[in-house]
Design an enzyme around this catalytic site. Structure first.
Site, short mmCIF file in Angstrom:
data_model
loop_
_atom_site.label_atom_id
_atom_site.label_comp_id
_atom_site.label_asym_id
_atom_site.label_seq_id
_atom_site.Cartn_x
_atom_site.Cartn_y
_atom_site.Cartn_z
N CYS A 36 -4.69 -1.02 1.06
CA CYS A 36 -3.72 -0.77 2.13
C CYS A 36 -2.29 -0.77 1.62
O CYS A 36 -1.37 -0.40 2.35
CB CYS A 36 -3.85 -1.84 3.21
SG CYS A 36 -3.57 -3.48 2.55
N ASP A 38 -0.56 -3.38 0.92
CA ASP A 38 0.14 -4.59 1.33
C ASP A 38 0.35 -5.52 0.14
O ASP A 38 -0.39 -5.46 -0.85
CB ASP A 38 -0.64 -5.33 2.43
CG ASP A 38 -0.59 -4.56 3.74
OD1 ASP A 38 0.21 -3.62 3.83
OD2 ASP A 38 -1.35 -4.90 4.64
N CYS A 62 -0.73 -7.31 6.76
CA CYS A 62 -1.21 -7.27 8.14
C CYS A 62 -1.42 -8.68 8.68
O CYS A 62 -1.28 -9.67 7.96
CB CYS A 62 -2.53 -6.50 8.18
SG CYS A 62 -3.87 -7.43 7.42
N CYS A 106 -8.43 -8.21 3.17
CA CYS A 106 -7.11 -8.83 3.34
C CYS A 106 -7.11 -10.26 2.81
O CYS A 106 -6.11 -10.74 2.26
CB CYS A 106 -6.71 -8.84 4.80
SG CYS A 106 -6.97 -7.27 5.64
FE1 FES Z 1 -3.47 -4.80 4.17
FE2 FES Z 1 -4.81 -6.43 5.65
S1 FES Z 1 -4.59 -4.32 5.95
S2 FES Z 1 -3.80 -6.84 3.82
#
Ligand code: FES
Length: 148
Positions: A36, A38, A62, A106
């Site tokens: 993602c 992140d 997220c 995540c």
């Molecule tokens: Fe990226 Fe959860 S969607 S860490």
């Protein structure tokens, strides 16, 4: 959507524990999630007996990443650096009463950033932490871009 989340996940998402940073931290680990994009950063304050006195996190992530990191920091504080290795993403998920399957990746951010912070601490102090491997995932900008 929120129905898939346990009360504990919602609680840690809405009231994250130990969010922020530690100045002059003993170890800092930053990892990215290839799926993602992140990012998670963990700071640790570790005393001379290798006990984690404090742990804080920062994230561009997220809600599930926030909740797992929040829980992970609570679980590692007070533990020795070797005990902290048992704070796996599984252990964190269990402590949160589970995560929806699509959000399991995540929770890996929390585990990997803890490992990266411990690795940083070990490198700085020239010690070896039994069972700790070098972080697999470090922030590589170009790799992250390829994923998009
Ligand atoms: Fe990226 Fe959860 S969607 S860490």
């Amino acid at each position: 959507m929120a129905m898939g989340y346990s009360e504990k996940v919602m609680d840690h998402f809405q009231n994250p524990r130990n969010m922020g940073e530690i100045e002059n931290a003993s170890g800092v680990g930053t990892v990215g999630n290839a799926k993602c994009g992140d990012i998670m950063r963990i700071y640790m304050d570790i005393d001379e007996n290798q006990i984690i006195r404090d742990c804080k996190f920062k994230t561009f992530g997220c809600g599930a990443a926030v909740a797992t990191s929040s829980m992970a920091t609570e679980l590692v504080i007070g533990k020795s650096v070797t005990e902290a290795l048992q704070v796996t993403n599984k252990a964190v998920m269990e402590a949160l009463d589970g995560l929806p399957p699509v959000k399991v990746h995540c929770s890996l951010l929390a585990e990997e950033s803890i490992h990266a912070a411990l690795w940083d601490y070990a490198q700085k102090n020239n010690i070896r932490i039994e069972g700790l491997e070098p972080p697999k995932q470090d922030i590589h900008e170009d790799e992250a871009e390829e994923e998009y």
